[in-house]
Design a protein around this motif. Structure first.
Motif, PDB file in Angstrom:
ATOM      1  N   THR A 272       0.850  -1.188   0.000  1.00 27.67           N
ATOM      2  CA  THR A 272       0.000   0.000   0.000  1.00 27.67           C
ATOM      3  C   THR A 272       0.885   1.237   0.000  1.00 27.67           C
ATOM      4  OG1 THR A 272      -1.795  -1.117   1.192  1.00 27.67           O
ATOM      5  CG2 THR A 272      -1.770   1.295   1.246  1.00 27.67           C
ATOM      6  N   ILE A 273       0.637   2.125  -0.950  1.00 30.14           N
ATOM      7  CA  ILE A 273       1.408   3.358  -1.079  1.00 30.14           C
ATOM      8  C   ILE A 273       0.483   4.533  -0.806  1.00 30.14           C
ATOM      9  CG2 ILE A 273       2.940   4.719  -2.526  1.00 30.14           C
ATOM     10  CD1 ILE A 273       3.930   1.852  -2.078  1.00 30.14           C
ATOM     11  N   LEU A 274       0.918   5.429   0.068  1.00 35.37           N
ATOM     12  CA  LEU A 274       0.156   6.638   0.363  1.00 35.37           C
ATOM     13  C   LEU A 274       0.725   7.794  -0.448  1.00 35.37           C
ATOM     14  CD1 LEU A 274      -2.040   7.957   2.153  1.00 35.37           C
ATOM     15  CD2 LEU A 274      -0.214   8.515   3.784  1.00 35.37           C
ATOM     16  N   VAL A 275      -0.125   8.446  -1.230  1.00 38.51           N
ATOM     17  CA  VAL A 275       0.290   9.561  -2.082  1.00 38.51           C
ATOM     18  C   VAL A 275      -0.345  10.842  -1.560  1.00 38.51           C
ATOM     19  CG1 VAL A 275       0.301  10.513  -4.412  1.00 38.51           C
ATOM     20  CG2 VAL A 275       0.492   8.041  -4.082  1.00 38.51           C
ATOM     21  N   THR A 276       0.492  11.794  -1.169  1.00 35.13           N
ATOM     22  CA  THR A 276      -0.002  13.117  -0.807  1.00 35.13           C
ATOM     23  C   THR A 276       0.135  14.021  -2.034  1.00 35.13           C
ATOM     24  OG1 THR A 276       2.132  13.946  -0.013  1.00 35.13           O
ATOM     25  CG2 THR A 276       0.769  12.742   1.560  1.00 35.13           C
ATOM     26  N   GLY A 277      -0.608  15.123  -2.039  1.00 33.16           N
ATOM     27  CA  GLY A 277      -0.625  15.959  -3.239  1.00 33.16           C
ATOM     28  C   GLY A 277      -1.196  15.199  -4.428  1.00 33.16           C
ATOM     29  N   ALA A 278      -2.089  14.250  -4.146  1.00 34.51           N
ATOM     30  CA  ALA A 278      -2.546  13.303  -5.168  1.00 34.51           C
ATOM     31  C   ALA A 278      -3.414  13.916  -6.243  1.00 34.51           C
ATOM     32  CB  ALA A 278      -3.306  12.147  -4.507  1.00 34.51           C
ATOM     33  N   THR A 279      -3.965  15.103  -6.004  1.00 32.64           N
ATOM     34  CA  THR A 279      -4.794  15.740  -7.030  1.00 32.64           C
ATOM     35  C   THR A 279      -4.021  16.785  -7.817  1.00 32.64           C
ATOM     36  OG1 THR A 279      -5.615  17.383  -5.445  1.00 32.64           O
ATOM     37  CG2 THR A 279      -6.898  15.353  -5.682  1.00 32.64           C
ATOM     38  N   GLY A 280      -2.719  16.903  -7.578  1.00 35.02           N
ATOM     39  CA  GLY A 280      -1.897  17.864  -8.288  1.00 35.02           C
ATOM     40  C   GLY A 280      -1.411  17.345  -9.627  1.00 35.02           C
TER      41      GLY A 280
ATOM     42  N   LEU B 290       1.564   4.114 -10.171  1.00 35.67           N
ATOM     43  CA  LEU B 290       1.509   3.086  -9.132  1.00 35.67           C
ATOM     44  C   LEU B 290       0.442   2.046  -9.456  1.00 35.67           C
ATOM     45  CD1 LEU B 290       1.921   5.311  -5.960  1.00 35.67           C
ATOM     46  CD2 LEU B 290       3.468   3.465  -6.648  1.00 35.67           C
ATOM     47  N   LEU B 291      -0.707   2.502  -9.933  1.00 32.39           N
ATOM     48  CA  LEU B 291      -1.761   1.560 -10.310  1.00 32.39           C
ATOM     49  C   LEU B 291      -1.287   0.634 -11.427  1.00 32.39           C
ATOM     50  CD1 LEU B 291      -4.905   3.885 -10.254  1.00 32.39           C
ATOM     51  CD2 LEU B 291      -4.325   2.115  -8.602  1.00 32.39           C
ATOM     52  N   GLU B 292      -0.558   1.192 -12.395  1.00 29.39           N
ATOM     53  CA  GLU B 292      -0.030   0.372 -13.484  1.00 29.39           C
ATOM     54  C   GLU B 292       0.920  -0.701 -12.974  1.00 29.39           C
ATOM     55  OE1 GLU B 292       1.646   2.267 -16.862  1.00 29.39           O
ATOM     56  OE2 GLU B 292      -0.114   3.538 -17.245  1.00 29.39           O
ATOM     57  N   ARG B 293       1.597  -0.415 -11.885  1.00 32.26           N
ATOM     58  CA  ARG B 293       2.533  -1.369 -11.303  1.00 32.26           C
ATOM     59  C   ARG B 293       1.861  -2.340 -10.343  1.00 32.26           C
ATOM     60  NH1 ARG B 293       7.864   0.203 -12.209  1.00 32.26           N
ATOM     61  NH2 ARG B 293       8.621  -1.024 -10.441  1.00 32.26           N
TER      62      ARG B 293
ATOM     63  N   GLY C 168     -10.739   4.769 -10.416  1.00 33.65           N
ATOM     64  CA  GLY C 168     -11.379   3.762  -9.597  1.00 33.65           C
ATOM     65  C   GLY C 168     -10.346   2.836  -8.977  1.00 33.65           C
ATOM     66  N   GLY C 169     -10.639   2.362  -7.793  1.00 32.86           N
ATOM     67  CA  GLY C 169      -9.706   1.489  -7.109  1.00 32.86           C
ATOM     68  C   GLY C 169      -8.782   2.208  -6.158  1.00 32.86           C
ATOM     69  N   VAL C 170      -8.719   3.541  -6.252  1.00 35.88           N
ATOM     70  CA  VAL C 170      -7.886   4.329  -5.346  1.00 35.88           C
ATOM     71  C   VAL C 170      -8.676   4.591  -4.071  1.00 35.88           C
ATOM     72  CG1 VAL C 170      -6.703   6.523  -4.983  1.00 35.88           C
ATOM     73  CG2 VAL C 170      -6.617   5.413  -7.220  1.00 35.88           C
ATOM     74  N   ASP C 171      -8.044   4.358  -2.938  1.00 39.43           N
ATOM     75  CA  ASP C 171      -8.641   4.622  -1.636  1.00 39.43           C
ATOM     76  C   ASP C 171      -8.386   6.086  -1.305  1.00 39.43           C
ATOM     77  OD1 ASP C 171      -9.627   4.528   0.922  1.00 39.43           O
ATOM     78  OD2 ASP C 171      -7.942   3.404   1.765  1.00 39.43           O
ATOM     79  N   VAL C 172      -9.395   6.929  -1.466  1.00 35.72           N
ATOM     80  CA  VAL C 172      -9.243   8.370  -1.251  1.00 35.72           C
ATOM     81  C   VAL C 172      -9.634   8.706   0.184  1.00 35.72           C
ATOM     82  CG1 VAL C 172      -9.884  10.671  -2.044  1.00 35.72           C
ATOM     83  CG2 VAL C 172      -9.775   8.782  -3.680  1.00 35.72           C
TER      84      VAL C 172
ATOM     85  N   ALA D 256       7.063   6.190  -8.773  1.00 34.68           N
ATOM     86  CA  ALA D 256       6.424   4.896  -8.548  1.00 34.68           C
ATOM     87  C   ALA D 256       7.447   3.770  -8.486  1.00 34.68           C
ATOM     88  CB  ALA D 256       5.402   4.621  -9.652  1.00 34.68           C
ATOM     89  N   THR D 257       8.467   3.830  -9.316  1.00 36.90           N
ATOM     90  CA  THR D 257       9.524   2.822  -9.285  1.00 36.90           C
ATOM     91  C   THR D 257      10.257   2.851  -7.948  1.00 36.90           C
ATOM     92  OG1 THR D 257       9.817   3.007 -11.683  1.00 36.90           O
ATOM     93  CG2 THR D 257      11.604   1.988 -10.437  1.00 36.90           C
ATOM     94  N   ALA D 258      10.611   4.052  -7.500  1.00 32.67           N
ATOM     95  CA  ALA D 258      11.334   4.180  -6.235  1.00 32.67           C
ATOM     96  C   ALA D 258      10.495   3.731  -5.047  1.00 32.67           C
ATOM     97  CB  ALA D 258      11.789   5.624  -6.042  1.00 32.67           C
TER      98      ALA D 258
END
Length: 273
Positions: A2-10, A20-23, A41-45, A166-168
């Motif tokens: 599980t990866i948490l992304v901040t600034g996700a709407t930028g 990340l979803l592609e991976r 879809g599939g993102v936990d917002v 996403a790779t890192a």
């Protein structure tokens, strides 16, 4: 994972989420207003605010990777809550952290580097999305008005920034790295305008402004003097890192960086009347 992304709407955050979803990662996205996020879809917002670290505590539960930004998304002020956010990340068991460089030293990036976690600084040059600033003039008058039109920029596709992050966040071996990210070409303003014209299927005129005309136009729009000073400096004499192509994208992700022509094709509708 599980990866948490901040600034996700930028501009970049959305691309980090997509990559990340592609991976195949499970993505949890933090935003002040989940109802307006419009993420895939599939993102936990979840609701959260980087200026209030306590609001992130529950969002960090079960998270293995964390993507951070350095500025407050509302007021664009440097975030000063990095140390507390890093403390919460360590308690939650986060192992990898990426931070989007804000163009210089910032308290958040310093906190990430000193966190003791496997950190990666993602440092892109000019975003290709900056060309969207030309959309109103192109749509209305088929024209772009800019100073210093021969300046070079190795501008980078936002999806490539997202792919490096996403790779890192999902692979070992990137801890302690600062990744300067460019596109595959150093382009003049004329090169970019020509690519947009080809993508939209209609000519675009490039009108070169004098420095004085550019200054007057920016001031008329209410642009702050510090921003104007920065633009004049980098347009007049773009730093080498902003105009020199390097192959970070391919080295990190295993595929070539996306071209500006590709970006223009993906965004052609923004430039059509």
């Amino acid at each position: 994972m599980t990866i948490l992304v901040t600034g996700a709407t930028g501009t970049v955050g959305r691309r980090v989420v997509e990559q990340l979803l592609e991976r195949g990662a499970h993505v949890r996205a933090v935003t002040r207003d989940p109802a307006r996020a419009e993420l895939p879809g599939g993102v936990d917002v979840v609701r959260g605010d980087l200026t209030d670290p306590g609001s992130l505590e529950s969002a960090l539960e079960g998270v293995t990777g964390l993507h951070l930004i350095t500025f407050d998304g509302g007021l664009f002020a440097p975030l000063t809550t990095g140390e507390e956010i890093m403390r919460l990340a360590r308690v939650a068991g986060v192992r990898r952290v990426t931070v989007l460089n804000g163009g210089g030293d910032t308290p958040m990036e310093t906190a990430v580097r000193e966190s003791g976690l496997a950190w990666t600084v993602v440092m892109p040059v000019e975003f290709m999305a900056n060309a969207l600033e030309w959309a109103p003039g192109i749509k209305a008058d088929d024209v772009v008005r800019e100073p210093f039109v021969d300046r070079l920029s190795a501008m980078v596709h936002e999806s490539d920034i997202g792919a490096v992050a996403a790779t890192a966040l999902t692979e070992d071996g990137h801890g302690g790295q600062v990744y300067l990210i460019t596109g595959p070409q150093a382009l003049t303003v004329g090169d970019k305008v020509a690519a947009i014209a080809a993508a939209r299927g209609r000519a675009v005129e490039l009108v070169e402004l004098t420095e004085e005309e550019a200054l007057a136009g920016w001031r008329a729009k209410g642009m702050p003097e510090d921003v104007i000073g920065f633009l004049i400096a980098v347009y007049r004499d773009t730093p080498p890192e902003g105009r020199t192509v390097i192959d970070t994208v391919e080295k990190v992700t295993g595929r070539p960086a996306r071209t500006f022509a590709q970006w223009a094709g993906e965004h052609a509708e923004f430039f059509r009347p």
